[in-house]
Design a protein around this motif. Structure first.
Motif, PDB file in Angstrom:
ATOM      1  N   ILE A 183       0.849  -1.182  -0.119  1.00 40.50           N
ATOM      2  CA  ILE A 183      -0.033  -0.066  -0.027  1.00 40.50           C
ATOM      3  C   ILE A 183       0.930   1.169  -0.041  1.00 40.50           C
ATOM      4  CG2 ILE A 183      -1.722   1.421   1.296  1.00 40.50           C
ATOM      5  CD1 ILE A 183      -3.199  -1.232   1.960  1.00 40.50           C
ATOM      6  N   GLY A 184       1.966   1.216   0.727  1.00 39.29           N
ATOM      7  CA  GLY A 184       2.938   2.232   0.971  1.00 39.29           C
ATOM      8  C   GLY A 184       3.026   2.776  -0.491  1.00 39.29           C
ATOM      9  N   GLY A 185       2.964   3.946  -1.048  1.00 42.43           N
ATOM     10  CA  GLY A 185       3.462   4.461  -2.338  1.00 42.43           C
ATOM     11  C   GLY A 185       2.307   4.387  -3.540  1.00 42.43           C
ATOM     12  N   THR A 186       1.082   3.992  -3.057  1.00 40.62           N
ATOM     13  CA  THR A 186       0.004   3.861  -3.877  1.00 40.62           C
ATOM     14  C   THR A 186      -0.663   5.096  -3.650  1.00 40.62           C
ATOM     15  OG1 THR A 186      -1.546   2.568  -2.636  1.00 40.62           O
ATOM     16  CG2 THR A 186       0.280   1.261  -4.219  1.00 40.62           C
ATOM     17  N   LYS A 187      -1.984   5.208  -4.259  1.00 40.90           N
ATOM     18  CA  LYS A 187      -2.538   6.249  -4.019  1.00 40.90           C
ATOM     19  C   LYS A 187      -3.935   6.392  -3.114  1.00 40.90           C
ATOM     20  CE  LYS A 187      -2.123   9.003  -8.320  1.00 40.90           C
ATOM     21  NZ  LYS A 187      -2.503   9.543  -9.453  1.00 40.90           N
ATOM     22  N   LEU A 188      -4.089   7.355  -2.397  1.00 41.83           N
ATOM     23  CA  LEU A 188      -5.320   7.354  -1.475  1.00 41.83           C
ATOM     24  C   LEU A 188      -5.996   8.781  -1.726  1.00 41.83           C
ATOM     25  CD1 LEU A 188      -7.645   6.247   0.541  1.00 41.83           C
ATOM     26  CD2 LEU A 188      -6.098   6.934   2.251  1.00 41.83           C
ATOM     27  N   ASP A 189      -7.287   8.878  -2.059  1.00 39.85           N
ATOM     28  CA  ASP A 189      -7.941   9.989  -2.430  1.00 39.85           C
ATOM     29  C   ASP A 189      -6.917  10.728  -3.564  1.00 39.85           C
ATOM     30  OD1 ASP A 189      -9.927  11.313  -1.912  1.00 39.85           O
ATOM     31  OD2 ASP A 189      -9.539  12.156   0.223  1.00 39.85           O
ATOM     32  N   GLU A 190      -6.370   9.949  -4.142  1.00 39.11           N
ATOM     33  CA  GLU A 190      -5.767  10.633  -5.312  1.00 39.11           C
ATOM     34  C   GLU A 190      -4.384  11.336  -5.119  1.00 39.11           C
ATOM     35  OE1 GLU A 190      -8.468  11.796  -8.639  1.00 39.11           O
ATOM     36  OE2 GLU A 190      -9.957  11.555  -7.159  1.00 39.11           O
ATOM     37  N   VAL A 246      -0.349  10.228  -3.608  1.00 43.35           N
ATOM     38  CA  VAL A 246       0.478   9.007  -3.324  1.00 43.35           C
ATOM     39  C   VAL A 246       0.882   9.116  -1.954  1.00 43.35           C
ATOM     40  CG1 VAL A 246       2.738   7.972  -3.908  1.00 43.35           C
ATOM     41  CG2 VAL A 246       1.492   8.901  -5.607  1.00 43.35           C
ATOM     42  N   TYR A 261       3.379  10.031  -9.627  1.00 39.92           N
ATOM     43  CA  TYR A 261       3.910   9.026  -8.955  1.00 39.92           C
ATOM     44  C   TYR A 261       5.610   9.301  -9.399  1.00 39.92           C
ATOM     45  CZ  TYR A 261       0.114   5.814  -8.646  1.00 39.92           C
ATOM     46  OH  TYR A 261      -1.076   5.179  -8.482  1.00 39.92           O
ATOM     47  N   ASN A 283       8.754   6.933  -5.410  1.00 42.63           N
ATOM     48  CA  ASN A 283       9.187   6.850  -3.980  1.00 42.63           C
ATOM     49  C   ASN A 283      10.347   7.948  -3.575  1.00 42.63           C
ATOM     50  OD1 ASN A 283       7.004   5.157  -3.323  1.00 42.63           O
ATOM     51  ND2 ASN A 283       8.304   3.325  -3.606  1.00 42.63           N
ATOM     52  N   ARG A 300       7.446  -4.727  -5.236  1.00 41.43           N
ATOM     53  CA  ARG A 300       6.659  -4.667  -6.307  1.00 41.43           C
ATOM     54  C   ARG A 300       7.064  -3.957  -7.662  1.00 41.43           C
ATOM     55  NH1 ARG A 300       3.619  -0.867  -2.713  1.00 41.43           N
ATOM     56  NH2 ARG A 300       3.629   1.167  -4.065  1.00 41.43           N
ATOM     57  N   ASN A 345      -6.537   4.742  -8.132  1.00 44.95           N
ATOM     58  CA  ASN A 345      -5.059   4.737  -8.485  1.00 44.95           C
ATOM     59  C   ASN A 345      -4.811   5.682  -9.880  1.00 44.95           C
ATOM     60  OD1 ASN A 345      -2.784   3.906  -6.410  1.00 44.95           O
ATOM     61  ND2 ASN A 345      -4.416   2.448  -6.340  1.00 44.95           N
ATOM     62  N   LEU A 373     -13.679   4.891  -1.375  1.00 51.18           N
ATOM     63  CA  LEU A 373     -12.124   5.162  -1.327  1.00 51.18           C
ATOM     64  C   LEU A 373     -12.004   6.658  -1.508  1.00 51.18           C
ATOM     65  CD1 LEU A 373     -10.706   2.120  -3.440  1.00 51.18           C
ATOM     66  CD2 LEU A 373     -10.109   2.960  -1.191  1.00 51.18           C
TER      67      LEU A 373
END
Lengths: 173, 815
Positions: free
Chosen positions: A115-122, A124, B4, B7, B335, B454, B490
Motif C-alpha cells: 500500500i505504501g507508495g500507492t494512491k489514496l484520495d488521489e 501518493v 508518482y 518513492n 513490487r 489509482n 475510497l
C-alpha cells in the motif's frame, strides 16, 4: 562462511531512512545511494523496537481524507486495531497524516509492501514502520500547528492547505 | 501519471560497462542483470561472467559470494534460471570446478527445500539442474524425476485426496521441458516413459475441484472450462511431441560461442561431465508448511479469436505462466522490481517468442503481422499471470491487494502498452460476470474500484450504459452499483459523480453524497420521535445511565401500549440509531461512544436475540446509502461480542433476505463473508495454538475444548448459510413463492434470484470444505501426530509460551 542475507532486489518493508535517522540520532551521508542505506547496520535498539512493529505512520494524506477512507484502503492488508488521525495542534482538524495499527506485524509489513507508495484520495501516500502510537503524537509539530513539512512548502497543494503556512505568512507581511 | 515519483528514489543510472568496479561487484551486477536488456546477447553475457569468475576462482570470498548469489537468483528470479545455468555451462568449458561448486550448492539447497517441503524452491532448483542436463553423466535429472514420481505414488495410495503428490507431478512436468530443451543427447524415451506414468495422476479430478471452478452455471455458458494445471501440462507435453520436442520458447545457448583467439576460433572440446547431485529422498515426504489445493489454469485471453497468448494446449502457456506467477509471488517485497521484470518479460525467452511490446491489438486482429511470426503480446501474457492470482481459488499465496499493486506498478511502467490490454481484460470479465464464481466477482469488484482509484477514476462507463436498464438484481447491474459504491468508499460521492457518465449519475443518490445521514427521530412523524431525540441529547451529553434508562422505559411503555411484543426492539432501534448518528462524525467517534455504551449494548443481546439483530438492522438502516460504514461498525461490534456471528448471518440471510433479493447485494455478501472469515480465522488460530510444541496436558485439554466448541459453531454457521442459500436456489422460500405468485417478481428476475442462491451456495460450500482441510478433526490429528514429543524437562519453559499464545488469542477477540 556465512551466506549473504541480501535479496537480489531491495526490500520495501524496511523502515525508511527517515525513521532510521530519527531513531539513530546519527547523520547519514546524504550523498549516499538510497539503496545502500538499507544495508548499513543500524543500532540494535532501533531494530528491536521495530521488529514486531504493528503500527504504521502514514504520510502525505490530504487534509480532507477521512478515517473511513483510510480504513477502506488499509483494511485490505488486515484487520485494523486502531486508527489515529493526525491533527493540527491548535485547530484539532486533520493535518495530513495518521497512524494505523494492525493486530499483527505481518500485516504491517504487508502494508508497507503493498500500500505504501500507492494512491489514496488521489495522492501518493507514504508509509513507514512506527514503534507505536503514544498520546501526543497525533498532533502536528509545526510552528503553526500542522506538520513541519507544511510550514515552508513553496508548492501550492490544495489538499494540504495551499502554500506552506509560514511561507504564506511571510508573503503577507 | 507524473504524480508518482518513484518513492523519491532516483533511478540508478547505468554506467558504461568498462567503468572500474571491484570484481565481486562486477560479478554481482552482471549476474543480476543478465538478459535484462532486450538488446543484450545473454549467451555472451553468460560467457563473460563465466570468464571473470574463472579468472578469480582462487579467491574464496569471491567464489562464495558468487555462488550464494547464484542460488538466490535461482530462488528469487525464476526468469533468469536458464541464464544462470548458461553461466555454468560456459564456465564448465574452461573450469569444470565451477560446475562442481554450483552443483554442490544447488544440491545442498535442494536437499533443504525437499526436507522442509518447500515445493516451489524444489521446483526452481531442479529446473536449474535440468538446464544443465548436458553436463551430467548418465540420464541427468531423469532418475530424480523418477524418484519424485515414486513419492507421488506413495502419497496417492495413502490418501486419494492427496494434493502434495499432484504438486510433485507438476514439478516433474515442468522440469521435463527444460531438461529436454537443453539436453545434448536425447532423453525422449525416458521422458515418454515418465509421461506414461504421470498420465493417471494428471488426469484425475479430485472432488474439491468441483468447488474450485472459476465459472459456475451450465457448461455452454462458461467462457472457459475448468482446466487443471497438471492435466493441462500432461496434454501440452503430449502435443509437444508433434512439434518434435522443440520447446521453441526456451532461450538458446549455442554450445560454443565463436571465440576469437589470436584470430582463430577457439578449440572445440568435449565438456567435462559431472555426476548428478545425490539427494536423500525419504517417502512419505514432508507436506510443507501450507495446505495445498489443486490448481486451475485461469486465463482471460487464451483460446480466443485472436491469439495474443499461447493456446492452452501449448506447453509455452504453462512454462511462461509458471515463471510469471512465481516471480510475482516470490518477490512480493518489492513490487517495483516485479513490475520491471514483468515489463521485461519477453527478454527472458527465445527472441521470437513474442511480438514487439505494445503492439496494438487491432494490428494483430487485422492480420497486419508478418506471416508465420508470433502474435503473442507480452502485456497480455503478464496481465493474464497477475489476474490468474487474483482469481485463484480458494486463495492465492499473497494478499489480494498485493496483486492490485503489481497491476498498478506495471501500468505505471508501461502505460501505453498495458492499459489497452487491461481494458480488454475488464471487458472479458464483465461480459462473463453472470456465470463467474461469486467470490471471484467480489475480488474483481475490489480490484476494479481500487485500480481506478489509482488512476483518476478513469473508465469508459459508456460501454456499460446498456446494462443500466436491467433490474438491480441482474449480476451486471449489481456489479455497476457495487463498483460505484466501492469507489465512493475510497473517495466521496461528489467526486465520483464527476468521473462517471451522465447516465450513471442517478446511481449516486442525494443520500450517498451526504456525509452525515439524516437522523430519523428529527422527523416528528417517526414513531418515538420525542424519545429518540431526547436519547440522542442524553448520549451526547454523557447523561447518567439512569436518565437514559428512563427514556428507554418510556419507549417500552409506549411500545407495549401499541401491542409490540418485544419492546426491546423499538428501544434498541432508538438507542443504536442515536449512536450511529452521533458517531457519524468519524469512525473513532463511533468507537468511543460504543465504548461508553458497551454495557447496555452487551445487555441487549443477552436479553433478546431479535433485539440483538435489531442492532444490525438499525446500523444498516442508518447507513443504507453507505453500506461500507455499516459493515465496518458491525465488524467492530463482533469484536466487542455485542454481536455474535450467527446474529449477523441470521439477520442477513433471514430477516433481510426477502425473496432472495438480498443475495444480489454486494454489501450483504461482503458482510457475511467478512463475518465468516472472522470465525474461520479464530478457529485457525486455535488450531495454531494447539500445534505449538511442548504444551502441558492441561493446556491441550483446554485448547481442545475451545476448538471443539468453536469448530462446531463454525460448522453450524456454514450450515445456516447453505440452508438459506439453498432455499433461494430451489425457489422454495415463502416470500419468494408469494412474490412470484402475485407477479411482483417476473419470470426473469425469479430465475436470476435462484441463480444467486446457487452462487452463494458454491462459495460457502467451498469455504466450509477448505476449512475442514485445515481445521477439521482429521487434519488437526494428522498434524498433531507430527509434533515432536518433548522431553519432560523442557516443559516448564514451553508452558509459559503456550499460555501467552492462548491469552493473546482471547485478548484479540475481546478487543
Amino acid at each position: 562462511m556465512a551466506p549473504t542475507t541480501r535479496n537480489t532486489v531491495d526490500r520495501m518493508d524496511k523502515p525508511s531512512s527517515y525513521a532510521a535517522s530519527k531513531n539513530k540520532r546519527r547523520k547519514y551521508n546524504r550523498d549516499g545511494d538510497d539503496g545502500d542505506r538499507y544495508q548499513r547496520e543500524r543500532t540494535p535498539e532501533f531494530e528491536d523496537k521495530l521488529r514486531d512493529a504493528t503500527t504504521l505512520y502514514v504520510g502525505n494524506l490530504s487534509f480532507y481524507t477521512t478515517e473511513e477512507q483510510v480504513h477502506e484502503l488499509f483494511s485490505k492488508c488486515g484487520e485494523i486495531k486502531r486508527l489515529v488521525m493526525g491533527l493540527d495542534r491548535f485547530k484539532k482538524t486533520p493535518c495530513g497524516f495518521c497512524f494505523v495499527e494492525y493486530y499483527s506485524h505481518e500485516d504491517a509489513l504487508d502494508c508497507m509492501k503493498y500500500i505504501g507508495g500507492t494512491k489514496l484520495d488521489e495522492r501518493v501516500i507514504r508509509t513507514d514502520l512506527d514503534e507505536g502510537f503514544s498520546e501526543g503524537r497525533q498532533y502536528g509539530r509545526g510552528k503553526s500547528g500542522g506538520q513541519v513539512r507544511d510550514e515552508y512548502r513553496d508548492e501550492y497543494d490544495p489538499g494540504r492547505g495551499g502554500y506552506g503556512r509560514a511561507l504564506a505568512e511571510d508573503l503577507e507581511e | 501519471m507524473s504524480d508518482y515519483r518513484r518513492n523519491g528514489k532516483r533511478k540508478r543510472s547505468r554506467e558504461p560497462r568498462d567503468r572500474y568496479l571491484p570484481v565481486p561487484r562486477q560479478l554481482r551486477e552482471n549476474l543480476l542483470s543478465i538478459a535484462d536488456s532486450p538488446l543484450a546477447v545473454p549467451a555472451k553475457q553468460a560467457q563473460e561472467i563465466a570468464t571473470l569468475l574463472g579468472d578469480n576462482f582462487h579467491d574464496e570470498q569471491i567464489k562464495n559470494e558468487f555462488f550464494d548469489l547464484l542460488v538466490r537468483l535461482i530462488l528469487e528470479q525464476p526468469f533468469k534460471i536458464p541464464f544462470a545455468a548458461a553461466v555454468i555451462l560456459y564456465g564448465n568449458d574452461s573450469k569444470p570446478e565451477i560446475t562442481t561448486e554450483a552443483l554442490n550448492r544447488a544440491g545442498e539447497r535442494l536437499q533443504e527445500a525437499f526436507n522442509a517441503g518447500h515445493w516451489r524452491d524444489v521446483k526452481l532448483l531442479v529446473r536449474f539442474l535440468a538446464c544443465l542436463q548436458r553436463l551430467f553423466e548418465g540420464d541427468g535429472v531423469i532418475p530424480l524425476l523418477d524418484k519424485l514420481f515414486d513419492c507421488a505414488v506413495d502419497l496417492q495410495s495413502a490418501n486419494e485426496n492427496d494434493v502434495v503428490g499432484l504438486e510433485l507431478v507438476k514439478i516433474i512436468l515442468l522440469t521435463l521441458p527444460y531438461a529436454m530443451g537443453y539436453a545434448e543427447t536425447s532423453i525422449v524415451p525416458q521422458a515418454l516413459e515418465l509421461l506414461e506414468k504421470t498420465e493417471i495422476v494428471a488426469s484425475m479430478k479430485l472432488p474439491i475441484e468441483e468447488l474450485l471452478e472459476s465459472y459456475t452455471g451450465s457448461t455452454d455458458e462458461k467462457p472457459v472450462h475448468y482446466l487443471s494445471v497438471i492435466g493441462l501440462l500432461q496434454l501440452q507435453m503430449r502435443n509437444e511431441e508433434a512439434h518434435g520436442w522443440e520447446f521453441a520458447i526456451l532461450p538458446p545457448f549455442p554450445k560454443f560461442i565463436s571465440q576469437q583467439v589470436d584470430g582463430q576460433d577457439a578449440m572445440v572440446t568435449t565438456p567435462t561431465l559431472h555426476p548428478f547431485p545425490s539427494l536423500d529422498i525419504v517417502s512419505p515426504v514432508n507436506a510443507g508448511p501450507n495446505p495445498l489445493f489443486p490448481e486451475a489454469y485461469f486465463s482471460l485471453y487464451a483460446d480466443q479469436e485472436v491469439e495474443t497468448v499461447p493456446k492452452t494446449d501449448d506447453i509455452a502457456a504453462s512454462l511462461i505462466r509458471d515463471t510469471i506467477v512465481d516471480t510475482i509471488n516470490i518477490l512480493d517485497f518489492n513490487r517495483d522490481a516485479v513490475a520491471t521484470l514483468l515489463v521485461n518479460m519477453d527478454s527472458y525467452w527465445h527472441p521470437e517468442t513474442f511480438i514487439k511490446r505494445g503492439m496494438p491489438f487491432d494490428k494483430i486482429r487485422l492480420g497486419e503481422v508478418e506471416e508465420g511470426k508470433s502474435t503473442w503480446k507480452p502485456e497480455d501474457m503478464v496481465l493474464d499471470g497477475i489476474f490468474s492470482q487474483i482469481f485463484t481459488l480458494p486463495n492465492p499465496e499473497r494478499k489480494i491487494v498485493y496483486y492490485h499493486s503489481v497491476i498498478t506498478e506495471t501500468c505505471k511502467k508501461a502505460p501505453g502498452a498495458v492499459a489497452p490490454s487491461l481494458g480488454r481484460a475488464i471487458r472479458f470479465l464483465f461480459r462473463n460476470l453472470d456465470v463467474m464464481d461469486l467470490e471471484l466477482v467480489s475480488r474483481f469488484l475490489d480490484w476494479f474500484a481500487h485500480h481506478l482509484s489509482n488512476f483518476d477514476y478513469r473508465w469508459k462507463w459508456q460501454e456499460w450504459v446498456e446494462d443500466l436498464v436491467r433490474s438491480d438484481l441482474h449480476p451486471k447491474k449489481a456489479f455497476i452499483i457495487a463498483a460505484i459504491d466501492k469507489e465512493i468508499r475510497l473517495s466521496f460521492g461528489k467526486r465520483i459523480k464527476k468521473t462517471i457518465d451522465e447516465e450513471f449519475r442517478y446511481l449516486i443518490t442525494e443520500g450517498k453524497e451526504k456525509e452525515v445521514p439524516d437522523f430519523k427521530y428529527a422527523d416528528d412523524r417517526t414513531p418515538y420521535a420525542a424519545e429518540g431525540a431526547l436519547l440522542q441529547v442524553q448520549i451526547r451529553k454523557k447523561a447518567p445511565d439512569a436518565e437514559i434508562q428512563e427514556t428507554i422505559n418510556v419507549i417500552h411503555v409506549k411500545a407495549a401500549d401499541a401491542g409490540i411484543k418485544d419492546v426491546l426492539i423499538p428501544s434498541t432501534d432508538a438507542f443504536v440509531t442515536c449512536i450511529c448518528f452521533i458517531g457519524s462524525v468519524s469512525f473513532s467517534h463511533l468507537i468511543s461512544i460504543v465504548d461508553r455504551c458497551k454495557e447496555r449494548l452487551l445487555a441487549i443481546g443477552q436479553q433478546s436475540e431479535p433485539a440483538r439483530r435489531q442492532i444490525i438492522a438499525s446500523i444498516v438502516a442508518y447507513w443504507k446509502d453507505q453500506p461500507g460504514n455499516a459493515i465496518n461498525i458491525i465488524d467492530k461490534l463482533l469484536n466487542y461480542t455485542i454481536l455474535t456471528p450467527i446474529s449477523v448471518i441470521q439477520w442477513a440471510l433471514a430477516d433481510h433476505l426477502g425473496a432472495g433479493e438480498a443475495l444480489a447485494e454486494s454489501w450483504t455478501y461482503e458482510m457475511v463473508a467478512k463475518t465468516v472469515a472472522k470465525v474461520t480465522n479464530r478457529v485457525r488460530q486455535i488450531v495454531a495454538a494447539r500445534l505449538q510444541e511442548g504444551l502441558t496436558q492441561e493446556q491441550i485439554e483446554s485448547i481442545d475444548e475451545t476448538l471443539i466448541k468453536e469448530r462446531e459453531g463454525m460448522r453450524s454457521y456454514f450450515k445456516f448459510i447453505d440452508d438459506a442459500a439453498s432455499v433461494v436456489a430451489l425457489g422454495t422460500n415463502d416470500a419468494y413463492i408469494e412474490k412470484v405468485t402475485n407477479g411482483e417478481l417476473n419470470a426473469e428476475n425469479a430465475a436470476v434470484i435462484k441463480a444467486w442462491g446457487k452462487r452463494w451456495q458454491v462459495v460457502f460450500q467451498r469455504k466450509a470444505h477448505v476449512e475442514e482441510t485445515v481445521v477439521g478433526e482429521q487434519a488437526v490429528d494428522a498434524r498433531v501426530k507430527l509434533l515432536p514429543t518433548k522431553m519432560e524437562t523442557d516443559l516448564k519453559e514451553e508452558t509459559q509460551n503456550g499460555n501467552g499464545a492462548m491469552e493473546g488469542l482471547t485478548i484479540e477477540e475481546i478487543e
